[in-house]
Design an enzyme around this catalytic site. Structure first.
Site, mmCIF file in Angstrom:
data_model
loop_
_atom_site.group_PDB
_atom_site.id
_atom_site.type_symbol
_atom_site.label_atom_id
_atom_site.label_comp_id
_atom_site.label_asym_id
_atom_site.label_seq_id
_atom_site.Cartn_x
_atom_site.Cartn_y
_atom_site.Cartn_z
ATOM 1 N N HIS A 96 -6.902 -19.030 6.913
ATOM 2 C CA HIS A 96 -6.471 -19.784 5.742
ATOM 3 C C HIS A 96 -7.637 -20.545 5.105
ATOM 4 O O HIS A 96 -8.074 -20.219 4.008
ATOM 5 C CB HIS A 96 -5.335 -20.742 6.115
ATOM 6 C CG HIS A 96 -4.835 -21.556 4.969
ATOM 7 N ND1 HIS A 96 -4.218 -22.768 5.126
ATOM 8 C CD2 HIS A 96 -4.876 -21.338 3.629
ATOM 9 C CE1 HIS A 96 -3.888 -23.261 3.942
ATOM 10 N NE2 HIS A 96 -4.273 -22.416 3.012
ATOM 11 N N HIS B 138 -10.129 -20.682 1.061
ATOM 12 C CA HIS B 138 -10.586 -21.900 0.393
ATOM 13 C C HIS B 138 -12.112 -22.015 0.371
ATOM 14 O O HIS B 138 -12.718 -22.195 -0.694
ATOM 15 C CB HIS B 138 -10.015 -23.134 1.102
ATOM 16 C CG HIS B 138 -8.583 -23.395 0.833
ATOM 17 N ND1 HIS B 138 -8.147 -24.347 -0.061
ATOM 18 C CD2 HIS B 138 -7.461 -22.844 1.361
ATOM 19 C CE1 HIS B 138 -6.828 -24.376 -0.090
ATOM 20 N NE2 HIS B 138 -6.380 -23.471 0.771
ATOM 21 N N HIS C 34 -4.752 -15.535 0.062
ATOM 22 C CA HIS C 34 -4.350 -16.933 0.245
ATOM 23 C C HIS C 34 -2.831 -17.066 0.284
ATOM 24 O O HIS C 34 -2.285 -17.788 1.127
ATOM 25 C CB HIS C 34 -4.909 -17.815 -0.862
ATOM 26 C CG HIS C 34 -4.478 -19.244 -0.740
ATOM 27 N ND1 HIS C 34 -3.465 -19.783 -1.492
ATOM 28 C CD2 HIS C 34 -4.903 -20.234 0.084
ATOM 29 C CE1 HIS C 34 -3.289 -21.046 -1.152
ATOM 30 N NE2 HIS C 34 -4.140 -21.340 -0.196
ATOM 31 N N ASN D 283 -0.604 -18.738 3.346
ATOM 32 C CA ASN D 283 -0.262 -20.128 3.046
ATOM 33 C C ASN D 283 1.221 -20.381 2.841
ATOM 34 O O ASN D 283 1.789 -21.288 3.447
ATOM 35 C CB ASN D 283 -1.018 -20.610 1.802
ATOM 36 C CG ASN D 283 -0.712 -22.062 1.490
ATOM 37 O OD1 ASN D 283 -1.152 -22.965 2.195
ATOM 38 N ND2 ASN D 283 0.060 -22.303 0.437
ATOM 39 N N ILE E 161 -3.411 -24.948 -3.734
ATOM 40 C CA ILE E 161 -2.839 -25.889 -2.771
ATOM 41 C C ILE E 161 -3.235 -25.478 -1.372
ATOM 42 O O ILE E 161 -3.570 -24.312 -1.131
ATOM 43 C CB ILE E 161 -1.307 -25.948 -2.904
ATOM 44 C CG1 ILE E 161 -0.733 -27.169 -2.182
ATOM 45 C CG2 ILE E 161 -0.670 -24.667 -2.394
ATOM 46 C CD1 ILE E 161 0.706 -27.464 -2.550
#
Length: 877
Positions: free
Chosen positions: A538, A543, A729, A733, A877
């Site tokens: 993740h 990110h 993602h 997520n 997010i």
């Protein structure tokens, strides 16, 4: 006399002859959103702006010619038209809710001065900034309608060294840019790069690089929170993040950047255009994180210190959803509530005033409170759960370690054929491997180098695990053996201490000792997988690795570059969420360390895995081939044959991947007709060079980086970036609460080792297995905080834009590009239809499993909220 004036206005003399008059008015519409609308309902901002208007300090715009430039000695810069001002600012009453306001603007146009406008300069002479959406010109002679998409905050002119410039929605490769606009294009990029000096402020539009040097605060006096700087060293490599320029800490370590107090988290620098939009759930994420840290954490610490930090039974754990947790009262804690908006308090606490923390029932226990415990579900989630990107085919037996034997001794597996042979339907291990029947979830080599420090210096008691699985005829997986490994007590060089566990026999009694031990063994695997998922699959692999792409793209590709237009929607909000993450999630003593088993070694562990990161292997087809989950097959759909046909993540993912790749190929082919066009694109080449050598500087010498010398490399690279930022993602997520909202299914910490026969712990396990299980996995406080956090992170905001959608109308002037994008959207709609069909096929058991959760994590669109589906364009997010 009036007839002469009318005739001149019409471009004729009073005898009907043509007069060479090339001056006329061009009407335009500016769409913007005022600061008081967007942010704080700041009525003072509106009043001050109106006062500026009365004094003649309005908002001025000047058109830039794309055909007429200054002399070469002045840089050939396009000539500027006369300043025009927004009309009717004063009588326009700013709405009290979020909304756009359209303003008229009238330009004086002269053929010899302007000709075809290619850009405009805007000066904001107010005291307050505003968000500029667009400018549209109507009836431009010889052109008709011209649109300028802006989507940028414009601060008062005094904040800028250079005037703000915006271009039309036409795309230009560098050598195609009209000469009068070239200097404006170059100057814009120079400004975005900054000079690498000083602390950056909210109005600065600077994209620059830094290492992760702000993960702890030396000035707070807590040496236990000291963390190494990530990035810039062989020991701790890491992708770069956006520089803030904050001064160093005041302590003895000047390399560590000072940190902002939690209450100032919103003020952490990212370029203003990268900040969350006005509809981001009323700063939902920031306020939600504040609520968790400021209110939930201290309240729950008080509760758990008073009532105990353990769940005594599974029924006790289920009270979180069935009845809720009554929070304590006290003046100190009550005061904390005042700092957080009421809507956030209600959301986090699921309360209408009562101090009860009650969580929604996670889907994993909606249909059945016990199905999560089955071997079928344990294995299925490796293919369709939160972390379906680790499982691989077993290629050698017993599994061998790749760790350096000189440092770690013998780390090879102790799983033998004897452990497996009664479970292989008559096959030998060699035969099962040859027929692609054996798979492995291997968390041994990744964790072992950190395991001694984790177990010695934190409250965790974890293992490095290997899990062998067998592919059954119905395409489901059956776990055959779990190996739990610990470092040798005499030192790493003596290798691992391994113990192998196998499932209880088919005729075992419910609640038997064999079943209890097997359930615990699976929990230790889940702890490994949860930590790897959150920190690697993740955070690191989406990110962190994308942020350098965001920075490099804004620094080196002009907004009119077609590749900028292709990638920019996939970078929205990413720098902002990463900056907030450094403040409260991944920092020393932050929520990740508090709720995951590596504890204070979380980010070091993440850094150790970045050493093995390979950009080209992030492409889904390459990832599947690397893990042996697919093999090349030219006649198969997507050119691959999956070795597990019912692999929901891969099946849906390949459909999404192909749709993205087709879109990228169709779009880029409009601008690059030959490979030479790629090589001669100065901006593109500089972008890629900086991305590799600066953004991912610790991996700059890796041979696998594409050289960006041909169209195939450009298409594959852009497809991979979009895949990471959107689908990868989403897959890792938005199902977090679905599966991990019930902590026994996805424990994040193990606090006890497996009980050994002959000990008091073993007898306790025999007498009360549920209690031992719950006191082995994540404690009550960490559970409550963890699921508060993942509920927040699993939620779609109201301003989300999903794959195949754009937040800007008129983003391109090229009709062929628009048509290609429309085809992309239709392809994604077809993918959605296929996903619905697959989830309705009962023979595809991995798509819903014993827990009856359909696989929707790669379903492209979603509604607002926690839906367990939807692929946003970017990491928001």
């Amino acid at each position: 006399m009036q007839s002469i004036i009318d005739a001149l206005s019409a471009g004729h003399d009073d005898n009907g002859g043509q007069i060479n008059i090339a001056k006329r008015e061009i009407k335009g519409t500016v769409v913007l959103m005022k600061k008081n609308v967007l942010e704080f309902n700041d009525f003072n901002a509106s009043i001050v702006d109106r006062f500026d208007e009365l004094l003649g300090r309005g908002v001025s715009l000047q058109l830039i010619s794309s055909v007429h430039g200054d002399p070469p000695e002045n840089g050939n810069k396009g000539k500027l038209g006369k300043a025009a001002y927004l009309e009717n600012w004063i009588p326009t009453i700013a709405p009290l809710k979020t909304g756009e306001t359209a303003y008229d603007v009238t330009f004086e146009w002269e053929e010899e001065e302007i000709g075809v406008p290619g850009g405009f300069v805007i000066k904001n002479n107010h005291h307050n900034e505003f968000f500029l959406k667009s400018l549209t010109l109507e009836d431009v002679p010889g052109e008709g309608r011209i649109h300028f998409p802006c989507n940028s905050w414009v601060y008062p002119a005094k904040r800028y060294a250079k005037d703000r410039v915006f271009f039309t929605n036409k795309s230009y490769l560098p050598h195609e840019m009209p000469l009068p606009l070239v200097k404006y294009r170059e100057e814009e990029l120079v400004g975005l790069r900054g000079n690498g000096q000083g602390e950056l402020r909210e109005w600065d539009r600077v994209y620059d690089y830094a290492c992760y040097n702000d993960l702890w605060d030396p000035d707070d006096g807590d040496a236990d929170n000291a963390r190494p700087t990530l990035g810039g060293s062989a020991e701790y490599p890491y992708p770069r993040w956006g520089r803030t320029g904050r001064p160093p800490s005041k302590s003895a370590d000047p390399k560590v950047e000072s940190r902002l107090p939690l209450l100032m988290s919103l003020d952490i620098y990212v370029p203003r255009d990268e900040r969350f939009g006005h509809l981001k759930m009323s700063d939902f994420l920031l306020n939600g994180l504040k609520a968790i840290v400021q209110i939930v954490k201290p309240e729950l610490e008080a509760l758990c210190s008073e009532d105990g930090n353990e769940f005594d039974s599974f029924d006790d754990a289920l009270k979180l959803y069935d009845g809720g947790v009554k929070l304590p009262r006290g003046p100190t804690l009550d005061n904390l509530w005042k700092d957080i908006p009421l809507d956030i308090i209600n959301l986090i606490f699921h309360t209408d005033g009562e101090r009860i923390l009650k969580y929604p029932l996670p889907e994993v226990i909606k249909e059945s409170r016990t199905a999560w415990r089955t071997d079928e579900e344990f294995a299925r989630e490796m293919l369709a759960g939160l972390n379906p990107v680790v499982i691989s085919i077993l290629q050698e037996f017993p599994p061998r370690s790749k760790l350096d034997a000189k440092v770690y001794g013998n780390q090879d597996s102790s799983i033998s054929e004897e452990h497996l042979r009664h479970q292989l339907n008559g096959l030998t291990v060699a035969e099962a491997i040859k027929t692609n029947k054996l798979f492995i979830l291997d968390h041994h080599d990744t964790i072992m180098p950190y395991l001694r420090r984790i177990n010695d210096n934190t409250t965790s008691k974890a293992y490095a695990t290997r899990t062998i699985l067998y592919l059954q005829n119905d395409d489901t997986l059956k776990p055959l053996a779990i190996e739990l490994s610990l470092p040798h007590p005499d030192g790493d060089q003596f290798g691992a201490i391994n113990k192998v566990y196998t499932p209880p026999p088919a005729d075992h009694k419910e609640g038997s000792l064999e079943e209890i031990i097997w359930q615990l063994a699976k929990a230790y695997v889940a702890v490994n997988d949860s930590g790897y998922h959150e920190l690697i699959s993740h955070f690191l692999h989406t990110h962190a690795v994308i942020e350098p792409f965001v920075i490099a793209t804004n620094r080196q590709l002009s907004v009119v570059h077609p590749i900028f237009k292709l990638l920019h929607p996939h970078f929205r909000d990413t720098m902002n969420i990463n900056a907030l993450g450094r403040q409260v999630l991944i920092n020393g003593g932050g929520l990740m360390e508090f709720t995951l088993y590596p504890a204070k070694y979380c980010m070091e562990f993440s850094s150790s895995l970045y050493k093995h990161w390979n950009f080209t292997e992030q492409a889904l087809p390459q990832d599947l081939k690397k893990r042996g989950m697919a093999v090349p097959d030219p006649v198969s759909k997507h050119g691959l044959r999956l070795l597990i046909k019912d692999y929901p993540y891969a099946v849906d993912g390949l459909d999404i991947w192909s749709a993205i790749r087709n879109w990228v190929a169709n779009y880029t082919s409009l601008y690059y007709k030959t490979d030479d066009a790629i090589r001669s694109d100065v901006e593109l080449q500089t972008w890629w060079k900086e991305l590799v050598e600066v953004g991912h500087a610790d991996k700059r010498d890796e041979p696998w980086w594409p050289k960006m010398r041909n169209r195939d490399e450009l298409i594959e690279s852009c497809t991979t970036v979009i895949w990471i930022a959107s689908a990868l993602h989403a897959a890792t997520n938005f199902g977090q609460y679905t599966y991990a909202g019930y902590m026994p299914n996805r424990p994040t910490i193990s606090r006890r080792f497996m009980p050994e026969e002959g000990t008091l712990e073993f007898e306790e396990m025999r007498e009360n297995p549920d209690r031992v299980f719950l006191r082995t996995i994540t404690a009550r406080l960490q559970t409550l905080l963890g699921i508060s956090l993942i509920e927040l992170l699993s939620t779609h905001s109201s301003d989300e834009f999903y794959l195949g959608q754009r937040d800007t109308a008129g983003w391109t002037a090229e009709l062929e590009a628009e048509a290609a994008f429309e085809r992309f959207g239709k392809a994604l709609t077809e993918v959605e239809e296929r996903i619905v069909e697959r989830n309705g096929e009962e023979n595809l058991r991995n798509r819903y499993g014993a827990v009856k959760i359909p696989y929707t994590l790669l379903f492209p669109t979603s509604e607002v909220g926690r839906t367990g589906k939807g692929i946003p364009n970017s990491i928001t997010i």
